[in-house]
Design an enzyme around this catalytic site. Sequence first.
Site, PDB file in Angstrom:
ATOM      1  N   TYR A 111       0.828  -1.210   0.000  1.00  0.00           N
ATOM      2  CA  TYR A 111       0.000   0.000   0.000  1.00  0.00           C
ATOM      3  C   TYR A 111       0.865   1.265   0.000  1.00  0.00           C
ATOM      4  O   TYR A 111       0.371   2.355   0.238  1.00  0.00           O
ATOM      5  CB  TYR A 111      -0.942   0.019   1.211  1.00  0.00           C
ATOM      6  CG  TYR A 111      -2.017  -1.053   1.205  1.00  0.00           C
ATOM      7  CD1 TYR A 111      -1.908  -2.201   0.431  1.00  0.00           C
ATOM      8  CD2 TYR A 111      -3.143  -0.916   1.986  1.00  0.00           C
ATOM      9  CE1 TYR A 111      -2.884  -3.179   0.441  1.00  0.00           C
ATOM     10  CE2 TYR A 111      -4.140  -1.896   2.001  1.00  0.00           C
ATOM     11  CZ  TYR A 111      -3.991  -3.024   1.229  1.00  0.00           C
ATOM     12  OH  TYR A 111      -4.971  -3.997   1.244  1.00  0.00           O
TER      13      TYR A 111
ATOM     14  N   LYS B  59       4.679 -14.004   5.095  1.00  0.00           N
ATOM     15  CA  LYS B  59       4.774 -14.910   3.933  1.00  0.00           C
ATOM     16  C   LYS B  59       6.248 -14.993   3.530  1.00  0.00           C
ATOM     17  O   LYS B  59       6.608 -14.856   2.354  1.00  0.00           O
ATOM     18  CB  LYS B  59       3.890 -14.374   2.789  1.00  0.00           C
ATOM     19  CG  LYS B  59       3.738 -15.295   1.602  1.00  0.00           C
ATOM     20  CD  LYS B  59       2.833 -16.484   1.853  1.00  0.00           C
ATOM     21  CE  LYS B  59       2.803 -17.409   0.657  1.00  0.00           C
ATOM     22  NZ  LYS B  59       2.015 -18.640   0.898  1.00  0.00           N
TER      23      LYS B  59
ATOM     24  N   ASP C  94      -1.391 -17.784   4.820  1.00  0.00           N
ATOM     25  CA  ASP C  94      -2.483 -18.646   4.339  1.00  0.00           C
ATOM     26  C   ASP C  94      -2.935 -19.606   5.446  1.00  0.00           C
ATOM     27  O   ASP C  94      -4.129 -19.830   5.663  1.00  0.00           O
ATOM     28  CB  ASP C  94      -2.122 -19.401   3.043  1.00  0.00           C
ATOM     29  CG  ASP C  94      -0.646 -19.683   2.893  1.00  0.00           C
ATOM     30  OD1 ASP C  94       0.159 -19.109   3.650  1.00  0.00           O
ATOM     31  OD2 ASP C  94      -0.278 -20.486   2.029  1.00  0.00           O
TER      32      ASP C  94
ATOM     33  N   ASP D 205      -5.151  -6.069   6.478  1.00  0.00           N
ATOM     34  CA  ASP D 205      -6.404  -5.572   5.914  1.00  0.00           C
ATOM     35  C   ASP D 205      -7.362  -6.739   5.673  1.00  0.00           C
ATOM     36  O   ASP D 205      -8.530  -6.719   6.072  1.00  0.00           O
ATOM     37  CB  ASP D 205      -6.071  -4.859   4.589  1.00  0.00           C
ATOM     38  CG  ASP D 205      -7.201  -3.974   4.101  1.00  0.00           C
ATOM     39  OD1 ASP D 205      -8.196  -3.813   4.832  1.00  0.00           O
ATOM     40  OD2 ASP D 205      -7.091  -3.441   2.980  1.00  0.00           O
TER      41      ASP D 205
END
Length: 338
Positions: A123, A175, A209, A233
């Site tokens: 972002y 991740k 995940d 988010d």
Amino acid sequence: MPYSVTLIPGDGVGPEITDATLAVLDATGIAFAWDRQAAGATSIERRGEALPNPVLESIRATQVALKGPLETPVGGGYRSVNVSLRKEFDLYANLRPVRSIIPFRSYADLDLIMVRENTQGLYAGVEHFVQIGSDPHAVAESVAINTREGCHRIIRFAFDYAVQHGRQKVTLVHKANILRMVSGLFLEEGRALAREYAGKVACDEKIIDNAAMQLVMRPEQFDVIVTTNMFGDILSDEMAGLVGGLGLAPSANIGSRAAIFEAVHGTAPDIAGKGVANPTALIMSAAMMLEHLGELEAGRRVREAVIATIRDDGVRTGDIGGTASTKEFTRAVTARVK
Ligand code: NAD
């Protein structure tokens, strides 16, 4: 002395839930000097710009804002005002508490905290198209930017929050197996800070995940979650869904120069103007604002009034299975606060 606070009612359901929140705040007896400002689509209509200077000047002066949702055009148009405000005031910590008020599906007693990095990652706004031949949009590139300092301060915020609020565990969500640098740096800083807080707060780590699935399967294993901007988010909407939806999810955007309190949800265009929106998320955000201002007792009173109205009085808006309008719900909460 009244508290000077910038008030941005926002777009869509924003003005309806803002009126509700002001009525509840009024019932606390705490005095506010509201500096009412327009931004987003409302401001585009009036002044031709989404984030006009008076809004920024107002927040610079008050350092505290209560904000309704603002519309962001999808895939073009003006840049998200929410993202711009977070960058302008360096509101690096997005704090999103998720608590069960009534049993929802198989979840009855959840009490989780999301700490989301608010200014970096994907972002950061570094993106462009690359033209190939006659196609100006042949390739799209977005750059995710995380700095060591940015990772450090958001993870420290999460650990400090845990210590101050008697929380047991911080989970680092990342991740780093695939995004080895941009997410790896976050994990590296997280592990270093976990060592510093060892003995005070436990720490574990989960790949995004798996974290998303574990939240649905066994959410009670989490306590405080800290993660980077986009993962936070997405996960925080998922977490709101565990306790009954976005109508119940408050948030605070905190930085060193200002703090902005707002609901997690957006403008809810499908129900805007119908008088049925659930104002709980913004009212609970206002309770967080009261606590930020040092009005701990008033903050607690507002939070308990909302919980009792929903849980004990059974006064509920349509999104959580009731029939109350925004105004009926607000009257019930206000009576409880008084
Ligand atoms: P949304 O949060 O506005 O709505 C998603 C769903 O949740 C809708 O079905 C809506 O009716 C419901 N919902 C949301 N708030 C509710 C409430 N208070 N009471 C009852 N039901 C409620 O998400 P969206 O439709 O993806 O986004 C609409 C607009 O809001 C977009 O322009 C988006 O960019 C913007 N947005 C703004 C913010 C913000 O200002 N912080 C946050 C998210 C989205």
